[in-house]
Design a protein around this motif. Structure first.
Motif, PDB file in Angstrom:
ATOM      1  N   ALA A  14       0.825  -1.208   0.000  1.00  0.00           N
ATOM      2  CA  ALA A  14       0.000   0.000   0.000  1.00  0.00           C
ATOM      3  C   ALA A  14       0.859   1.258   0.000  1.00  0.00           C
ATOM      4  N   GLU A  15       1.914   1.276   0.799  1.00  0.00           N
ATOM      5  CA  GLU A  15       2.749   2.467   0.915  1.00  0.00           C
ATOM      6  C   GLU A  15       3.664   2.651  -0.291  1.00  0.00           C
ATOM      7  N   GLU A  16       4.116   1.544  -0.875  1.00  0.00           N
ATOM      8  CA  GLU A  16       4.987   1.634  -2.052  1.00  0.00           C
ATOM      9  C   GLU A  16       4.197   1.701  -3.352  1.00  0.00           C
ATOM     10  N   GLU A  17       2.886   1.397  -3.268  1.00  0.00           N
ATOM     11  CA  GLU A  17       2.000   1.394  -4.435  1.00  0.00           C
ATOM     12  C   GLU A  17       2.492   0.438  -5.525  1.00  0.00           C
ATOM     13  N   GLY A  18       2.991  -0.704  -5.081  1.00  0.00           N
ATOM     14  CA  GLY A  18       3.449  -1.691  -6.052  1.00  0.00           C
ATOM     15  C   GLY A  18       3.969  -2.939  -5.370  1.00  0.00           C
ATOM     16  N   PHE A  19       3.804  -4.091  -6.023  1.00  0.00           N
ATOM     17  CA  PHE A  19       4.243  -5.359  -5.456  1.00  0.00           C
ATOM     18  C   PHE A  19       5.767  -5.494  -5.530  1.00  0.00           C
ATOM     19  N   ALA A  20       6.352  -5.108  -6.656  1.00  0.00           N
ATOM     20  CA  ALA A  20       7.800  -5.234  -6.807  1.00  0.00           C
ATOM     21  C   ALA A  20       8.542  -4.333  -5.824  1.00  0.00           C
ATOM     22  N   ALA A  21       8.048  -3.101  -5.680  1.00  0.00           N
ATOM     23  CA  ALA A  21       8.689  -2.165  -4.746  1.00  0.00           C
ATOM     24  C   ALA A  21       8.566  -2.668  -3.313  1.00  0.00           C
ATOM     25  N   ALA A  22       7.410  -3.245  -2.971  1.00  0.00           N
ATOM     26  CA  ALA A  22       7.228  -3.804  -1.635  1.00  0.00           C
ATOM     27  C   ALA A  22       8.184  -4.970  -1.398  1.00  0.00           C
ATOM     28  N   ALA A  23       8.370  -5.796  -2.422  1.00  0.00           N
ATOM     29  CA  ALA A  23       9.283  -6.930  -2.300  1.00  0.00           C
ATOM     30  C   ALA A  23      10.708  -6.457  -2.044  1.00  0.00           C
ATOM     31  N   ARG A  24      11.128  -5.410  -2.770  1.00  0.00           N
ATOM     32  CA  ARG A  24      12.476  -4.868  -2.549  1.00  0.00           C
ATOM     33  C   ARG A  24      12.616  -4.309  -1.146  1.00  0.00           C
ATOM     34  N   ARG A  25      11.590  -3.627  -0.679  1.00  0.00           N
ATOM     35  CA  ARG A  25      11.638  -3.042   0.669  1.00  0.00           C
ATOM     36  C   ARG A  25      11.735  -4.112   1.743  1.00  0.00           C
ATOM     37  N   LEU A  26      11.035  -5.224   1.551  1.00  0.00           N
ATOM     38  CA  LEU A  26      10.982  -6.292   2.559  1.00  0.00           C
ATOM     39  C   LEU A  26      12.039  -7.365   2.336  1.00  0.00           C
ATOM     40  N   HIS A  27      12.753  -7.261   1.217  1.00  0.00           N
ATOM     41  CA  HIS A  27      13.802  -8.233   0.877  1.00  0.00           C
ATOM     42  C   HIS A  27      13.230  -9.652   0.745  1.00  0.00           C
ATOM     43  N   ILE A  28      12.090  -9.753   0.066  1.00  0.00           N
ATOM     44  CA  ILE A  28      11.497 -11.040  -0.256  1.00  0.00           C
ATOM     45  C   ILE A  28      11.147 -11.042  -1.738  1.00  0.00           C
ATOM     46  N   SER A  29      10.741 -12.197  -2.259  1.00  0.00           N
ATOM     47  CA  SER A  29      10.461 -12.292  -3.691  1.00  0.00           C
ATOM     48  C   SER A  29       9.097 -11.694  -4.021  1.00  0.00           C
ATOM     49  N   PRO A  30       8.937 -11.115  -5.222  1.00  0.00           N
ATOM     50  CA  PRO A  30       7.623 -10.590  -5.635  1.00  0.00           C
ATOM     51  C   PRO A  30       6.514 -11.635  -5.572  1.00  0.00           C
ATOM     52  N   PRO A  31       6.742 -12.899  -5.984  1.00  0.00           N
ATOM     53  CA  PRO A  31       5.667 -13.890  -5.856  1.00  0.00           C
ATOM     54  C   PRO A  31       5.202 -14.084  -4.415  1.00  0.00           C
ATOM     55  N   SER A  32       6.133 -13.984  -3.453  1.00  0.00           N
ATOM     56  CA  SER A  32       5.749 -14.120  -2.045  1.00  0.00           C
ATOM     57  C   SER A  32       4.821 -12.989  -1.621  1.00  0.00           C
ATOM     58  N   VAL A  33       5.091 -11.790  -2.123  1.00  0.00           N
ATOM     59  CA  VAL A  33       4.232 -10.642  -1.823  1.00  0.00           C
ATOM     60  C   VAL A  33       2.847 -10.862  -2.427  1.00  0.00           C
ATOM     61  N   THR A  34       2.809 -11.280  -3.676  1.00  0.00           N
ATOM     62  CA  THR A  34       1.529 -11.509  -4.356  1.00  0.00           C
ATOM     63  C   THR A  34       0.710 -12.568  -3.633  1.00  0.00           C
ATOM     64  N   ARG A  35       1.360 -13.676  -3.235  1.00  0.00           N
ATOM     65  CA  ARG A  35       0.651 -14.753  -2.535  1.00  0.00           C
ATOM     66  C   ARG A  35       0.116 -14.284  -1.186  1.00  0.00           C
ATOM     67  N   ALA A  36       0.887 -13.482  -0.466  1.00  0.00           N
ATOM     68  CA  ALA A  36       0.459 -13.018   0.850  1.00  0.00           C
ATOM     69  C   ALA A  36      -0.782 -12.139   0.750  1.00  0.00           C
ATOM     70  N   VAL A  37      -0.780 -11.206  -0.209  1.00  0.00           N
ATOM     71  CA  VAL A  37      -1.936 -10.320  -0.377  1.00  0.00           C
ATOM     72  C   VAL A  37      -3.155 -11.113  -0.842  1.00  0.00           C
ATOM     73  N   ALA A  38      -2.944 -12.048  -1.773  1.00  0.00           N
ATOM     74  CA  ALA A  38      -4.059 -12.872  -2.257  1.00  0.00           C
ATOM     75  C   ALA A  38      -4.657 -13.700  -1.128  1.00  0.00           C
ATOM     76  N   ALA A  39      -3.801 -14.232  -0.256  1.00  0.00           N
ATOM     77  CA  ALA A  39      -4.293 -15.031   0.870  1.00  0.00           C
ATOM     78  C   ALA A  39      -5.108 -14.173   1.823  1.00  0.00           C
ATOM     79  N   MET A  40      -4.668 -12.944   2.056  1.00  0.00           N
ATOM     80  CA  MET A  40      -5.418 -12.038   2.929  1.00  0.00           C
ATOM     81  C   MET A  40      -6.793 -11.742   2.352  1.00  0.00           C
ATOM     82  N   GLU A  41      -6.822 -11.391   1.072  1.00  0.00           N
ATOM     83  CA  GLU A  41      -8.094 -11.039   0.447  1.00  0.00           C
ATOM     84  C   GLU A  41      -9.051 -12.231   0.430  1.00  0.00           C
ATOM     85  N   GLU A  42      -8.504 -13.424   0.206  1.00  0.00           N
ATOM     86  CA  GLU A  42      -9.371 -14.610   0.198  1.00  0.00           C
ATOM     87  C   GLU A  42      -9.918 -14.895   1.592  1.00  0.00           C
TER      88      GLU A  42
END
Length: 306
Positions: A14-42
């Protein structure tokens, strides 16, 4: 991921307005970010983020959930810090914000001294020419120049600065020194748009406020750029007195129209009101108040350097 980790991922997106930017900030892979958000929404059963090919934006539900995440994670951090004794011993990460030039000239030189005194503290300095929302952006301590309007904050006054009109002596050799603000209408002006304190030129004509609008030939987005151009002798600019104290002292800039200046602006060290203030915040606020309060260039004792 557990739910707290998912919240951290969602906040980063939300703060970075992007999945890739969030992944870089958290030092994790973009797919991990996508899966985490999808799991929350589900799990929640509603869409939190609106995705386009270029941007990611919060939905209405996502905005409410973001605020809840910040509150919950903030309370969790407080609980952990309390358990670790951080309310007694300065430790952990501390974020401070200040205007760019003030931070570069006055705050940054002090940071290493503080870190040497408190080796368990990690510092992050956010130097920006905007009023940062301390709660929303995780700011522990802020330097504010100007009058305060937030009752949810503690504030310690450490000095004052003036809004001054200045130019190089070479400029005044080619153009007459203005004796009244109205004469600036024919002057070559370089204006900084970095702060409303500088782009809105107001004066006091005796007891009467005077507001003037100009169509400057040159506008820059950084205060230092305006100062550099003024030092070259091209034109007149308006700055805060601390920003040109060195230049006025060595004669490379001269201040004019001092009798028409507004009252000096206060400088405060600000921190959030709380029942328990962490030791890192208490010690840093005391440190800044002591060092900045002793700086003569931050005292409006009369005309001149200010």
């Amino acid at each position: 991921m557990d739910r707290f980790q998912e919240m951290q991922v969602f906040m980063a997106v939300a703060e970075e307005e992007g999945f890739a930017a969030a992944a870089r900030r958290l030092h994790i892979s973009p797919p991990s970010v996508t899966r985490a958000v999808a799991a929350m929404e589900e799990r929640i059963g509603t869409q939190l983020l609106s995705r386009t090919t270029r941007n990611v934006h919060l939905t209405e539900a996502g905005q409410r959930y973001l605020e809840d995440c910040r509150r919950i994670l903030g309370e969790l951090e407080e609980a952990e810090e309390a358990a670790a004794g951080s309310y007694l011993i300065p430790c952990g990460y501390l974020t401070v914000t200040a205007p760019v030039l003030f931070g570069e000239l006055y705050v940054a030189p002090l940071l290493t001294d503080y870190l040497d005194q408190f080796p368990s503290v990690h510092l992050n300095a956010l130097l920006v020419d905007r009023v940062v929302n301390m709660a929303d952006e995780g700011i522990d301590v802020a330097i504010r120049i100007g009058h305060l309007h937030d009752n949810a904050q503690h504030a310690i006054k450490v000095g004052e600065v003036r809004q001054v009109i200045c130019a190089a002596p070479e400029y005044f050799e080619r153009h007459a020194r203005p004796r009244h603000p109205a004469e600036l209408s024919t002057a070559k002006i370089v204006m900084s748009s970095a702060s409303h304190l500088l782009s809105d030129w107001q004066f006091m004509d005796g007891a009467k406020p005077l507001s003037l609008r100009f169509d400057p030939r040159l506008v820059v987005t950084a205060n230092q750029a305006a100062i550099n151009i003024a030092c070259l002798g091209w034109g007149i600019t308006r700055v805060l007195s601390y920003q040109v104290a060195r230049h006025v002292a060595d004669g490379s800039l001269e201040v004019v129209l001092e009798d028409f200046e507004l009252p000096a602006l206060p400088i405060h060290v600000v921190y959030q009101k709380s029942n328990r203030v962490p030791a890192k915040v208490r010690t840093f606020v005391d440190f800044l108040a002591d060092r900045l309060g002793a700086d003569v260039t931050l005292k409006s004792l009369g005309k001149g350097v200010g």
